[in-house]
Scaffold this active site. Structure first.
Site, mmCIF file in Angstrom:
data_model
loop_
_atom_site.group_PDB
_atom_site.id
_atom_site.type_symbol
_atom_site.label_atom_id
_atom_site.label_comp_id
_atom_site.label_asym_id
_atom_site.label_seq_id
_atom_site.Cartn_x
_atom_site.Cartn_y
_atom_site.Cartn_z
ATOM 1 N NE ARG A 161 -3.878 -2.231 1.395
ATOM 2 C CZ ARG A 161 -4.899 -2.528 2.187
ATOM 3 N NH1 ARG A 161 -5.350 -1.618 3.013
ATOM 4 N NH2 ARG A 161 -5.485 -3.699 2.109
ATOM 5 C CD GLU A 163 -1.649 3.087 4.088
ATOM 6 O OE1 GLU A 163 -1.989 4.271 4.292
ATOM 7 O OE2 GLU A 163 -2.431 2.119 4.133
ATOM 8 N NE ARG A 169 -3.565 3.624 12.869
ATOM 9 C CZ ARG A 169 -4.795 3.210 12.694
ATOM 10 N NH1 ARG A 169 -5.200 2.076 13.193
ATOM 11 N NH2 ARG A 169 -5.642 3.940 12.026
ATOM 12 C CG HIS A 170 -0.814 3.172 8.225
ATOM 13 N ND1 HIS A 170 -1.322 4.091 9.092
ATOM 14 C CD2 HIS A 170 -1.869 2.522 7.694
ATOM 15 C CE1 HIS A 170 -2.654 4.009 9.099
ATOM 16 N NE2 HIS A 170 -3.007 3.056 8.256
ATOM 17 C CD GLU A 306 -9.055 -1.699 10.473
ATOM 18 O OE1 GLU A 306 -9.395 -0.514 10.307
ATOM 19 O OE2 GLU A 306 -8.669 -2.440 9.550
ATOM 20 C CB SER A 309 -11.211 -4.764 7.787
ATOM 21 O OG SER A 309 -12.323 -4.051 7.386
ATOM 22 N NE ARG A 357 -2.170 -1.655 11.454
ATOM 23 C CZ ARG A 357 -3.147 -1.032 10.803
ATOM 24 N NH1 ARG A 357 -4.403 -1.371 11.020
ATOM 25 N NH2 ARG A 357 -2.855 -0.047 9.965
#
Ligand code: ATP
Length: 383
Positions: A161, A163, A169-170, A306, A309, A357
């Site tokens: 990703r 990001e 957290r990324h 999180e 998902s 995570r």
């Protein structure tokens, strides 16, 4: 008695050099380990350069950037290696839990013509004379495998990703644990399986690490309580903004995590019944005709972060192509994906869970980067 020449050699040999030593091991009261080695032959295999850019046995810690710049030396520290021992046990536990439930482990392409999650976080790649993208998730392929009749699949693989945000957290390359199941009756089937798999994996991980007296054994929670299902609206009330229909930010998630743990005694919790207006779902998400205001999508939180998902997917091709068009995608760009829906497709759904995570939360470390051997982020492509 050892030859004094060895003392001279070892006194001058830089730390972290690699040596081969032959000799006799004897019990010793004086040594920390209770044994001493009396060499009869020593061969220096490689001499380390001096100075070391990063101390390996020093008590003084270095900042994370310096550690990551010299990651090979950093990884020599037993406390750092311990993170990857934990990670390996967690991965083995997940593999076993899925396989025991009849899930087939699969590997899907990471070089794609089209992304499924929208353009903003796609990494373009020059693919001979065409443009391709690195996979943000195995989403479309997992669904195609439902069309192939595989019924239950899981994949543990890198996801990419772009990001741009620099957060703890990324990262731009993470390991995603994705699963997909056919013939589901609704999102609860997915949540029940995800909960079971996590419970079993962490129970085994805790037992295995406790037996080895591993430094991370104590931080693995004993999952005695069921994971609560917290409706989006309840979480909004906890945050003091009932009915606001606003997605949760990082700070909101922390508040929800603390409250969930207090009320239900569980570090894991599902956030369920996301309003359609909030969970901006892409074309593949199932549309809830019985209640168009609510999606079947859910998040799984762990200590206020999180970690997963998921939800039911659209299996009706007419709805799928409508959603694509409404979302600005051209169905003609997805011929292989759509073909999977044209010749019989079961209702299905699944989730994506970030391995980094969950390992991060299990270690309690400040930054997700520490859970990857050689992390990648907005600014880091080396080492
Ligand atoms: P977030 O809101 O935290 O950015 P997301 O909604 O983009 O996550 P999903 O697309 O739902 O995440 O991906 C499923 C899971 O993959 C997430 O719950 C998370 O565990 C993991 N994940 C997603 N993006 C990243 C990232 N950049 N770094 C690490 N893990 C990630």
């Amino acid at each position: 008695m050892a030859d004094p020449a060895w003392f001279a050699l070892f006194a001058e040999l830089p730390r972290e050099s690699v040596v081969e030593v032959e000799g006799t091991v004897r019990r010793s009261e004086k040594s920390n380990r209770g044994v001493e080695l009396f060499p009869s032959a020593v061969r220096v295999i490689t001499r380390s350069e001096v100075p070391l850019p990063l101390g390996v046995v020093d008590k003084v810690g270095a900042d994370l950037d310096t550690r990551l710049d010299h990651r090979v030396l950093d990884l020599r520290k037993p406390a750092v290696r311990a993170i990857f021992e934990l990670r390996a046990v967690v991965l083995a536990g997940f593999r076993r839990a899925f396989t025991d439930r009849g899930f087939l482990e699969v590997e899907t392409p990471k070089l794609l013509r089209q992304g499924a999650e929208g353009g903003a976080t796609l990494f373009p790649v020059q693919y001979f004379d065409q443009r391709a993208f690195l996979a943000q998730s195995p989403q479309l392929y997992k669904q195609m495998l439902m069309g192939a009749g595989f019924e239950r699949v899981f994949e543990i693989a890198p996801a990419f990703r772009a990001e741009p945000s620099d957060t703890v957290r990324h990262i731009t390359e993470f390991t995603s644990l994705d699963a997909e199941m056919a013939y589901i009756d609704g999102p609860e089937d997915l949540r029940a399986t995800l909960e079971e798999v996590i419970r079993e994996t962490l129970t085994r991980t805790k037992a295995e690490l406790t037996e080895k007296d591993h430094p991370f054994a104590g931080g693995i929670p004993e999952l005695t309580a069921p994971f609560p299902r917290i409706p989006f609206e309840t979480a909004e009330e906890w945050l003091g903004r009932p009915g606001a229909e606003q997605d949760f930010g990082t700070e909101d998630e922390k508040v929800i995590g603390v409250r969930a743990e207090k009320e239900y005694g569980s570090p894991f919790y599902f956030l369920v019944d996301y309003p359609t207006a909030v969970k901006l779902h892409t074309f593949y998400a199932w549309r809830n005709d019985a209640n168009p205001r609510k999606t079947g999508y859910f998040d799984l939180g762990f200590h206020g972060i999180e970690i997963a998902s998921g939800g039911p997917r659209e299996h009706r091709i007419d709805r799928l192509t409508e959603n694509m068009t409404a979302g600005g995608f051209d169905p003609k760009d997805f011929p292989g994906y759509l073909e999977a829906f044209r010749f019989g497709m079961a209702p299905h759904g699944g989730w994506g869970l970030g391995i980094d995570r969950i390992v991060w939360m299990l270690t309690g470390l400040p930054n997700i980067r520490e859970t990857r051997l050689f992390p990648r982020d907005r600014y880091r492509l080396d080492p």
